[in-house]
Design an enzyme around this catalytic site. Structure first.
Site, mmCIF file in Angstrom:
data_model
loop_
_atom_site.group_PDB
_atom_site.id
_atom_site.type_symbol
_atom_site.label_atom_id
_atom_site.label_comp_id
_atom_site.label_asym_id
_atom_site.label_seq_id
_atom_site.Cartn_x
_atom_site.Cartn_y
_atom_site.Cartn_z
ATOM 1 N N TRP A 20 0.801 -1.222 0.000
ATOM 2 C CA TRP A 20 0.000 0.000 0.000
ATOM 3 C C TRP A 20 0.835 1.272 0.000
ATOM 4 C CZ3 TRP A 20 1.800 2.521 4.166
ATOM 5 C CH2 TRP A 20 2.277 1.756 5.243
ATOM 6 N N LYS A 76 -2.328 -8.678 -7.513
ATOM 7 C CA LYS A 76 -3.146 -8.437 -6.330
ATOM 8 C C LYS A 76 -2.647 -7.168 -5.662
ATOM 9 C CE LYS A 76 -2.931 -9.287 -1.983
ATOM 10 N NZ LYS A 76 -3.714 -8.127 -1.436
ATOM 11 N N PRO A 77 -3.377 -6.049 -5.818
ATOM 12 C CA PRO A 77 -2.974 -4.839 -5.113
ATOM 13 C C PRO A 77 -3.378 -4.921 -3.658
ATOM 14 C CG PRO A 77 -5.014 -4.430 -6.300
ATOM 15 C CD PRO A 77 -4.594 -5.852 -6.618
ATOM 16 N N ASP A 78 -2.765 -4.106 -2.815
ATOM 17 C CA ASP A 78 -3.172 -4.085 -1.421
ATOM 18 C C ASP A 78 -4.614 -3.593 -1.309
ATOM 19 O OD1 ASP A 78 -1.789 -4.156 1.492
ATOM 20 O OD2 ASP A 78 -3.344 -2.615 1.416
ATOM 21 N N SER A 79 -5.340 -4.128 -0.351
ATOM 22 C CA SER A 79 -6.757 -3.809 -0.210
ATOM 23 C C SER A 79 -6.999 -2.356 0.183
ATOM 24 C CB SER A 79 -7.397 -4.738 0.822
ATOM 25 O OG SER A 79 -7.364 -6.083 0.395
ATOM 26 N N GLY A 125 6.979 -6.359 0.330
ATOM 27 C CA GLY A 125 6.310 -6.331 1.624
ATOM 28 C C GLY A 125 7.262 -6.688 2.742
ATOM 29 N N GLU A 143 11.311 -7.496 -2.762
ATOM 30 C CA GLU A 143 11.924 -6.417 -1.995
ATOM 31 C C GLU A 143 11.215 -6.376 -0.662
ATOM 32 O OE1 GLU A 143 11.636 -1.809 -1.487
ATOM 33 O OE2 GLU A 143 12.276 -2.268 -3.544
ATOM 34 N N LEU A 144 11.997 -6.519 0.425
ATOM 35 C CA LEU A 144 11.404 -6.705 1.743
ATOM 36 C C LEU A 144 11.783 -5.551 2.669
ATOM 37 C CD1 LEU A 144 12.095 -10.543 1.854
ATOM 38 C CD2 LEU A 144 10.012 -9.368 1.124
ATOM 39 N N GLU A 166 12.025 -2.716 12.369
ATOM 40 C CA GLU A 166 11.607 -1.684 11.425
ATOM 41 C C GLU A 166 10.318 -1.023 11.926
ATOM 42 O OE1 GLU A 166 10.951 -1.314 6.609
ATOM 43 O OE2 GLU A 166 10.306 -3.150 7.614
#
EC number: 1.2.1.79
Length: 517
Positions: A157, A181-184, A232, A254-255, A386
């Site tokens: 997001w 799948k985009p973030d909700s 994510g 990428e985390l 983080e």
């Protein structure tokens, strides 16, 4: 400039790759600045994902036969449309994420830059090429690149346009189809970009968007994809990598990051202050590559800390759909709660707040002040974990060597920043840092914006790279085609086999005298 109206959402809703939109469950999409509902989005199912993959597979077989230069033409037109619709896209990004206008614009521009980069470099990178064969003149070896098939993308997001679509652009350029799948929280940012891809000439069947929960839609994508791209958390990335491993499909991610900045005693302190403001509070600190730890050499630590705290305290927060604010809101109540908990924990255990540290409910439900801490120590939540918000800690150090050691003392390794008095000093420090990208006299934008260079993480910060040649070729299967002429391992016509086998070692040994052997 204003938040998108109802008609915009109605038009974009038609792009969702789900049939029978009117009879299924929906979830609200909030304006982050106010926390109020702007619209709803249908909730996808595993069956929707299956249907999207079936359609995409059929379309991909045709797309793979399209010449790369024809594919690149779609990306060029897409980039032009993105620039033409810059303001409307920035409105959408602000509405769904709450980011300040400058960072919404930065995100939109990044999509256009990435599209142009792969449109121009893709055909050359994908071209079949000759390599050295086994035997000079007798072996013709060539490498060509075949697309993976249908690439699954699961996006977050915080940068819902560039992290949803830019990876898909590289996959499309390589001849693949995409199911996203985009973030909700931010589905319409992705849909707005995909609408422009369709307008640019991309066959609709090649790029499907299926919104829905990760436990359903995300898992269905992992079960069907020929390759998975994820952005994510490190914890979720590890789980997805394990699932992809069981299916023996490629995986890139990428985390997270707990990214350090080093400021040496030779640095221009005023420049470092401004650089740190951008590095720490871009997108309200909700950026995988933002800075959360600052190591400053003692001779300049007091000066930097005072100037930085004063500058941060003076930052203008707000919800304007223009360039009058420096920092917007966070994206959700959960993000605010995390930042508040980290600050409270640090204060309770002895850390000192130099600037910020408070919720700003007077501005909106998800606002939190940009915050600077000192005295952060091991055992505090924000020391190693983080935060992913507008929180940074300053650590005075005796030497650069100590700064490097402490910067590397983490499981993460995504991004780092160095402010030093000279390029030579900065590059020497960079060479000792365990991070996928290192920025000199900048926080993150120099490396991220250099789309010709690979971007990704070391340690638990990621697998694979986006951008650069690596960001395109990971979506392909290299195929070697080697033709043997005249001389083979079976022998030479007219030469006794025994004699041939005796002279082979001498011949192979002599190859070392040829260039490149």
């Amino acid at each position: 400039m204003a938040k998108p109206d109802a008609a915009t959402f109605d038009r974009l809703r038609e792009l969702i790759a789900i049939d029978d939109l009117g009879s299924r469950p929906t979830r609200p999409v909030l304006e982050a600045f106010s926390g109020t509902e702007m619209t709803t989005v249908p909730v996808g199912t595993a069956d929707d994902v299956d249907a999207a993959f079936e359609i995409a597979r059929a379309a991909q077989r045709t797309w793979a036969q399209v010449w790369p230069r024809e594919r690149s033409a779609v990306l060029i037109e897409f980039a032009a449309l993105v620039m033409k619709n810059l303001d409307a896209l920035a409105d959408m990004a602000q509405a769904e994420t709450g980011k300040a206008r400058s960072y919404a614009q930065e995100e939109v521009l990044d999509v256009a830059m990435t599209a142009r980069h792969y449109a121009k470099t893709g055909p050359k990178l994908l071209a079949a090429g000759k390599v050295k064969g086994m035997l000079p003149l007798a072996t013709d070896a060539r490498v060509r690149y075949q697309p993976k098939g249908v690439v699954g993308v699961i996006s977050p997001w915080n940068y819902p346009m560039t992290l949803a679509v830019s990876d898909g652009l590289a996959a499309l350029m390589a001849g693949n189809a995409v199911v996203l799948k985009p973030d909700s929280q931010t589905p319409y940012c992705a849909l707005a970009m995909v609408e422009l891809l369709y307008k640019a000439g991309l066959p609709r069947e090649l790029f499907a968007v299926v919104p829905g929960p990760g436990s359903v839609v995300g898992q269905a994508i992992v079960a069907k994809a020929d390759y998975l791209m994820f952005t994510g958390s490190s914890a979720t990335g590890a789980q997805l990598a394990e699932q992809c491993g069981r299916r023996l499909i490629g995986f890139s991610a990428e985390l997270g990051g707990k990214n350090p900045m080093i400021i040496t005693k030779t640095a221009d302190i005023d420049n470092a202050v401004e650089g740190a403001v951008r590095a720490c509070y871009s997108n309200s600190g909700q950026l995988c590559i933002s800075i959360e730890r600052i190591y400053v050499e003692n001779p300049v630590a007091e000066e930097f800390s005072a100037k930085f705290a004063k500058r941060v305290a003076a930052m203008k927060l707000g919800s304007a759909y223009d360039f009058t604010t420096e920092m917007g809101s966070l994206a959700s109540a959960a993000q605010v709660d995390t930042v508040a908990a980290h600050v409270a924990d640090a204060k309770d255990k002895g850390a000192v707040v130099l600037a910020g540290g408070n919720r700003r409910d007077d501005l909106g439900p998800f606002f939190f002040e940009p915050t600077v801490l000192t005295g952060v120590a091991e055992g505090m939540e924000c020391f190693a974990a983080e935060t992913f918000g507008p929180l940074v800690a300053i650590y005075p150090v005796d030497t650069v060597a100590e700064a490097v050691k402490r910067a590397n003392d983490t499981e993460y390794g995504l991004n780092a920043s160095v402010f030093a008095g000279s390029s030579d000093e900065g590059r020497k420090i960079a060479a000792e840092l365990r991070a996928g990208t290192v920025n000199l006299n900048e926080g993150y934008a120099a490396a991220w914006g250099s789309t010709a260079a690979p971007m990704g993480g070391m340690g638990i910060s990621g697998v694979g790279r986006r951008h650069g040649a690596e960001g395109l070729l990971k979506y392909t299967e290299p195929q070697t085609v080697a033709e043997q002429r005249v001389i083979g391992l079976g022998g030479i016509k007219g030469v006794p086999r025994g004699l041939f086998l005796r002279i082979v070692p001498t011949f192979i040994k002599s190859l070392k005298f040829l260039p490149g052997r």
